[in-house]
Scaffold this active site. Structure first.
Site, PDB file in Angstrom:
ATOM      1  N   GLU A  56     -24.337  71.379  45.521  1.00  0.00           N
ATOM      2  CA  GLU A  56     -24.562  70.059  46.111  1.00  0.00           C
ATOM      3  C   GLU A  56     -25.639  70.112  47.185  1.00  0.00           C
ATOM      4  O   GLU A  56     -26.495  69.218  47.281  1.00  0.00           O
ATOM      5  CB  GLU A  56     -23.252  69.532  46.707  1.00  0.00           C
ATOM      6  CG  GLU A  56     -22.133  69.374  45.699  1.00  0.00           C
ATOM      7  CD  GLU A  56     -21.240  70.601  45.595  1.00  0.00           C
ATOM      8  OE1 GLU A  56     -20.031  70.420  45.384  1.00  0.00           O
ATOM      9  OE2 GLU A  56     -21.746  71.741  45.747  1.00  0.00           O
ATOM     10  N   TRP A 177     -25.637 102.447  14.511  1.00  0.00           N
ATOM     11  CA  TRP A 177     -25.205 101.166  15.074  1.00  0.00           C
ATOM     12  C   TRP A 177     -24.654 100.318  13.948  1.00  0.00           C
ATOM     13  O   TRP A 177     -25.318 100.170  12.905  1.00  0.00           O
ATOM     14  CB  TRP A 177     -26.348 100.441  15.767  1.00  0.00           C
ATOM     15  CG  TRP A 177     -26.917 101.175  16.920  1.00  0.00           C
ATOM     16  CD1 TRP A 177     -28.053 101.907  16.960  1.00  0.00           C
ATOM     17  CD2 TRP A 177     -26.350 101.236  18.248  1.00  0.00           C
ATOM     18  NE1 TRP A 177     -28.255 102.412  18.215  1.00  0.00           N
ATOM     19  CE2 TRP A 177     -27.222 102.016  19.021  1.00  0.00           C
ATOM     20  CE3 TRP A 177     -25.204 100.710  18.842  1.00  0.00           C
ATOM     21  CZ2 TRP A 177     -26.988 102.297  20.363  1.00  0.00           C
ATOM     22  CZ3 TRP A 177     -24.980 100.983  20.167  1.00  0.00           C
ATOM     23  CH2 TRP A 177     -25.860 101.756  20.920  1.00  0.00           C
ATOM     24  N   ARG A 214     -28.631  96.390  30.629  1.00  0.00           N
ATOM     25  CA  ARG A 214     -30.012  96.804  30.442  1.00  0.00           C
ATOM     26  C   ARG A 214     -30.832  95.802  29.620  1.00  0.00           C
ATOM     27  O   ARG A 214     -32.041  95.731  29.774  1.00  0.00           O
ATOM     28  CB  ARG A 214     -30.053  98.175  29.739  1.00  0.00           C
ATOM     29  CG  ARG A 214     -29.356  99.271  30.506  1.00  0.00           C
ATOM     30  CD  ARG A 214     -29.479 100.624  29.821  1.00  0.00           C
ATOM     31  NE  ARG A 214     -28.864 100.659  28.492  1.00  0.00           N
ATOM     32  CZ  ARG A 214     -27.553 100.834  28.291  1.00  0.00           C
ATOM     33  NH1 ARG A 214     -26.734 100.969  29.325  1.00  0.00           N
ATOM     34  NH2 ARG A 214     -27.064 100.863  27.064  1.00  0.00           N
ATOM     35  N   GLU A 297     -14.984  97.285  26.998  1.00  0.00           N
ATOM     36  CA  GLU A 297     -15.625  98.012  25.895  1.00  0.00           C
ATOM     37  C   GLU A 297     -14.947  99.370  25.833  1.00  0.00           C
ATOM     38  O   GLU A 297     -15.282 100.273  26.602  1.00  0.00           O
ATOM     39  CB  GLU A 297     -17.124  98.166  26.112  1.00  0.00           C
ATOM     40  CG  GLU A 297     -17.918  96.892  25.917  1.00  0.00           C
ATOM     41  CD  GLU A 297     -19.417  97.135  25.827  1.00  0.00           C
ATOM     42  OE1 GLU A 297     -19.810  98.143  25.194  1.00  0.00           O
ATOM     43  OE2 GLU A 297     -20.176  96.321  26.371  1.00  0.00           O
TER      44      GLU A 297
END
Length: 384
Positions: A56, A177, A214, A297
């Site tokens: 505000e 991955w 990162r 994680e």
């Protein structure tokens, strides 16, 4: 356009402003504010880092800098303006002094010590109030703050990357991955918005992760935390890089703890359970230390224990379009006797991220406890 639709349009603009401070305001909530007259924006802004101006105040200063008087204008703000002296002066004082005519608020302040007092001050000044516009969207933006204030617990999500058949790694543990680079970068956004990134000693042993942000720009790194019941962590772990780290243990090696303290590592002795560290106690400790959101994680064992003890509020699952056939599951859970006994979540979002899908699922009971708490606040204040 109806007044209701107009209010929703401007409130969504205020919510978009609040999102610009997603990574920086903790332990304070993310708040956006826009001041309008008719279809013209007079001033706008978002809450800055803790100790800096609230949304505000930023919006009022923006209007003043542009030479826009705000007397008689309408203010849209995503959280009830504060009425107490904390690190900054009360926002209601600035709104009242500016002579605004109407304030539209997405959410009442869930803090039991201050909530409602801002509304009272505005009402007493003769300012018209509208409550609950886009309340669910505002709750999602500040779910951790609301959870800490109403449940005494942070909001905890568990991040996993899995194949179509639900495996998070090959049988031998290989997982890099499963998902693509865009999904991995998106996961860093969720790390960045959290106050704490939590993992287990098994993950530290196998992956030696840094667990820092990162892939996105952020002025604030989350605290990293490890559940390590027997205090076995290697003092050469990569996460000991000078940033704040919390280790939750059941037993202490004082000499080791003192060495780690010189590297900004705090060892916290917690109660034990049959599975190791008592995880609900960890969550209560985090809330008591002003932690709003926790990003998990971890490996299957800790993930399963967190789910089994009711500590997980939300699942953040990145699903890759591949089949592994065999592999490690995302969470080691006890065998259920029937489908009725299964732990259930509800879909909140499904979004394509590159070639992968991001699925967000909420625990229905945990989410309902927050929405119901806010509904009670709105009804209480409307009664006045």
């Amino acid at each position: 356009m109806t007044q209701q639709a107009e209010d929703a349009r401007w409130m969504r603009h205020a919510l978009a402003l609040a999102e610009t401070s997603l990574y920086i305001t903790a332990p304070n909530p993310r708040v956006g504010c826009v001041i309008v007259r008719g279809d013209v924006i007079l001033g706008q802004g978002a809450t800055q880092r803790a100790g800096g101006p609230h949304a505000e105040v930023v919006a009022l200063r923006d209007a003043e800098a542009k030479g826009n008087p705000v007397e008689g204008a309408t203010v849209y703000v995503t959280l009830e303006p504060c009425s107490h002296h904390g690190r900054t002066p009360p926002c209601v004082d600035g709104l009242i002094a500016a002579g605004v005519a109407r304030v539209v608020i997405a959410m009442c302040d869930p803090n039991p010590l201050v909530g409602g007092k801002g509304l009272e001050r505005l009402r007493d000044a003769g300012i018209s109030l509208t409550l609950g516009v886009c309340a669910d969207e505002a709750l999602a933006l500040n779910v951790g703050f609301v959870s800490r204030m109403t449940r005494g617990l942070p909001w905890v999500w568990m991040k996993s990357a899995v194949s179509l058949d639900g495996h998070s790694a090959l049988p031998g543990g290989e997982s890099q991955w499963i998902t693509g680079p865009l999904a991995r970068a998106d996961g860093h956004h969720w790390r960045a918005r959290a106050c704490v990134v939590l993992t287990g000693i098994g993950t530290v042993r196998s992956d030696n992760p840094r667990l820092n942000v990162r892939e996105v720009d952020t002025a604030r790194q989350p605290i990293r935390a490890v559940v390590d019941a027997r205090f076995e962590i290697d003092e050469g772990a990569r996460m000991f890089d000078g940033g704040k780290v919390w280790l939750f243990v059941c037993r202490i090696d004082q000499a080791k703890a003192e060495r780690l303290a010189k590297r900004n590592v705090e060892v916290v002795v917690m109660p034990s359970s049959s599975a190791g560290v008592d995880l609900p106690s960890v969550m209560r400790w985090l809330a008591a230390h002003e932690i709003n959101e926790v990003h998990v994680e971890a490996g299957a064992r800790l993930s399963g224990a967190l789910l089994h003890t009711g500590c997980i509020d939300e699942l953040l699952v990145y699903m890759a379009p591949l089949l592994l056939g065999q592999g490690r599951g995302m969470a080691a859970m006890p065998l259920v006797a029937s489908l009725d006994a299964a732990e259930r979540f509800e879909f909140a979002e499904a979004l394509a991220v590159g070639k992968d899908m991001r699925l967000r699922l909420r625990h229905p009971g945990h989410w309902a406890s927050l929405t119901q708490a806010h509904d009670r606040l709105v009804q209480r204040h409307l009664a006045h």
